[in-house]
Design an enzyme around this catalytic site. Structure first.
Site, short mmCIF file in Angstrom:
data_model
loop_
_atom_site.label_atom_id
_atom_site.label_comp_id
_atom_site.label_asym_id
_atom_site.label_seq_id
_atom_site.Cartn_x
_atom_site.Cartn_y
_atom_site.Cartn_z
N SER A 118 0.55 -1.19 -0.06
CA SER A 118 -0.49 0.16 -0.25
C SER A 118 0.91 1.13 0.18
CB SER A 118 -0.99 -0.20 1.20
OG SER A 118 -2.06 0.32 0.36
N HIS A 119 0.79 2.03 1.15
CA HIS A 119 1.51 3.86 0.70
C HIS A 119 2.71 3.54 1.66
CE1 HIS A 119 -0.20 2.15 4.51
NE2 HIS A 119 -0.38 2.54 5.19
N ASP A 282 -2.35 6.74 -3.56
CA ASP A 282 -1.12 6.37 -2.37
C ASP A 282 -0.91 4.90 -3.85
OD1 ASP A 282 -3.03 4.29 -2.59
OD2 ASP A 282 -2.79 3.55 -0.32
N ASP A 284 -1.10 1.69 -4.21
CA ASP A 284 -2.06 0.88 -5.06
C ASP A 284 -2.96 1.29 -5.28
OD1 ASP A 284 -2.58 0.43 -2.42
OD2 ASP A 284 -3.33 -1.28 -2.09
N ARG A 287 -5.32 4.65 -1.44
CA ARG A 287 -6.04 5.89 -0.97
C ARG A 287 -6.63 6.79 -1.86
NH1 ARG A 287 -2.27 5.66 4.51
NH2 ARG A 287 -2.98 3.84 5.46
#
Ligand code: G1P
Ligand code: ZN
Length: 548
Positions: A118-119, A282, A284, A287
């Site tokens: 993710s982030h 973000d 992926d 967000r």
């Protein structure tokens, strides 16, 4: 179709003891995943847990970070050896999280594996991650991730096909033995879905006439999605999209669209001649950050404002059956739900807790304070979707971001929100703090030496209204006499040490709320939180490491 010669192998290995999924899948340093057999053991545990029918379809892709391509090759070879009938893989191994969730649903796959941390930062010294999703498109529920963890503790053998590397960069079909491998354009199905939900003609005309958009893909997964949707379909100039090429290390950028890690966007929003809408997503693509000229929209406000304005987009025009927010998320949306007379569910942190509610049709919108918002169109949060929703509000209401937000505050009051993160090097210190607070929690209400008076305190637990499953220990909540709320919990996505998150919220009404800063509105609540939890005593930290 080109068929590849297949030799199956069963490889012996020693089980690992650290493959328990956190808030969103298994996240570790890249170097941990690079250990011999590490990735394979976890993937075998997933296959053993999902027990997919022979011949099932599986979606596979990731955010393009370092190790993504290698992992796609390994997982494909393992999928063939584990009897998967068809693999649907995003071109180049790339799929944003919401697009992967959508593909699982539209292609009626039995599940999916999404490669993403993710982030979290990427690159050889950064993080890598894997999460697995079920046929609904949603992340595996806790009971499945726990089964996979138990399985990994005993995983001493995995199955893999000996096969040449797949050609990932050209769409089309090939095969590994009997397993069909389909490389798909990662964007087209997702773009089609967006076109169904929003009025693209209205957006095209508004973007041409009056809304200046700036989108920052932070060198991560959403670049190709933004180019196609914003530029090709909605006519935005390519210069309005920055960092649009996915890079394995995100070009050194921290791919987290929040005011600390994406401070350059806050600066842009506060500058003279700022674009009307600034959006970012973000690593992926799940967000979102929304800014307007002179304004950063708090994620809790964003959810509340979306709910109050469903009328602006065809996909939402008829309203929604209910709404949900994660427990620490600001309670702004609760007031809108109350006015609309629809239920507002409060779930533990982590998107997967929304999935049953979405699947059962109980909610149509949901969100988390951590810059995540989405709707029933997919089973993950969705960054670009949120930006399209804001564009629709601006175009439909003919208002700027600032006007939309301020009118909302004038009507419902402003729910001030802050998240204060304390990065604690030694995870034991963080555990001791939480244990101490949990043990005294019942004596906190009424105590006089806590700063603000606390009326109620508890440890949040959640019974899923759909399947009845109980999740305990989901954070500590303290409610103050002036209507404020303090929430404390430990992060479940870090890969070293521990992060204590302290969330504060409190609603105020009246004409002055727009000028007041969250820091001022929440100062005394923050002091109370630090005193009750004895943060400095347990961690040595006088101040939060970061405040969002
Ligand atoms: C964080 C966020 C949470 C989000 C998760 C995955 O988890 O707080 O809302 O669902 O990342 O994006 P945490 O580190 O707090 O466990
Ligand atoms: Zn993400």
């Amino acid at each position: 179709m080109q068929s590849k010669k297949l030799k199956l192998r069963e490889v012996d290995c020693v089980p690992f003891d650290d493959q328990r999924s956190g808030t969103a899948g298994l996240r570790k340093k890249v170097t941990v995943f690079q250990q011999q057999h590490y990735l394979e053991c976890f993937v075998q545990s997933i296959f053993d847990t999902l027990k997919l029918e022979p011949g099932s379809t599986l979606v596979l892709g990731g955010d393009g970070r370092y190790y993504n391509r290698e992992a796609v090759q390994t997982i494909s070879a393992m999928a063939a050896a584990n009897g998967i009938g068809r693999m649907i893989i995003g071109q180049g191994g790339l799929l944003s999280t919401p697009a992967a969730s959508n593909l699982i649903r539209t292609r009626k796959a039995a599940g999916g594996i999404i490669l993403s941390a993710s982030h979290n930062p990427g690159g050889p010294d950064g993080d890598f991650g894997i999460k697995f999703n079920t046929a609904s498109g949603g992340q595996a529920p806790e009971q499945l991730t726990e089964t996979a963890y138990a399985r990994s503790l005993a995983c001493d053998r995995y199955k893999i096909a000996d096969t040449a590397a797949l050609e990932l960069d050209t769409p089309g079909e090939s095969a590994i033995g009997d397993t069909v491998v389909e490389i798909v354009d990662p964007v087209s199905d997702y773009a089609e879905l967006m076109e169904e939900l929003f009025d693209f003609e209205l957006l095209r005309s508004a973007l041409k006439r009056k809304i200046c958009l700036h989108f920052d893909a932070l060198n991560a997964a959403t670049g190709p999605y933004a180019n196609r949707i914003f530029c090709d379909m909605l006519g935005v100039s390519p210069e309005c999209i920055s960092n649009a090429t996915p890079l394995e290390d995100f070009g050194g950028i921290h791919p987290d669209p929040n005011p600390v890690d994406a401070a350059h966007l806050v600066k842009l929003a506060m500058s003279d001649g700022a674009p009307d809408l600034i959006g970012a997503s973000d690593g992926d693509g799940d967000r979102n950050m929304i800014l307007g000229s002179g304004m950063l929209v708090s994620p809790g406000d964003s959810l509340a404002i979306m709910l109050a304005n469903t009328v602006v987009a065809p996909g939402y025009r008829n309203g929604v059956a209910g709404v949900a927010r994660s427990m620490p998320t600001s309670r702004a949306v609760d007031d809108v739900a109350r006015e609309l007379g629809i239920p507002c569910f409060e779930t533990p942190t982590g998107w997967r807790f929304f999935c049953n509610l979405l699947e059962a049709g109980k909610i149509g919108l949901c969100g988390e304070e951590s810059f995540g918002t989405s709707s029933a169109h997919t089973r993950e949060k969705d960054g670009l979707w949120a930006i399209l929703y804001w564009l629709s509000m601006m175009a439909g209401l003919e208002q700027s971001v600032g006007e939309i937000v301020q009118r909302h505050w004038a009507r419902f009051g402003r729910c001030f929100f802050q998240r204060r993160d304390y990065m604690i090097a030694n995870a034991d210190d963080a555990d001791a703090l939480v244990q101490n607070l949990s043990s005294i929690i019942s004596s906190v209400p009424g105590s006089s030496d806590t700063g603000q008076q606390i009326l109620e305190a508890d440890i949040f637990e959640y019974t899923d209204p759909v399947d009845g499953s109980l999740s305990t220990n989901q954070g500590i909540r303290l409610f103050s006499a002036d209507g404020g709320r303090i929430v404390l919990r430990l992060s479940g996505t870090g890969t070293s040490g521990s992060t204590l998150r302290v969330y504060l919220d409190r609603t105020e009404h009246g004409p002055g709320v727009a000028e007041k800063s969250p820091a001022d509105a929440l100062a005394s609540l923050g002091e109370t939180a630090a005193a009750i939890a004895r943060i400095e005593h347990f961690t040595g930290l006088k101040q939060p490491t970061s405040t969002i």
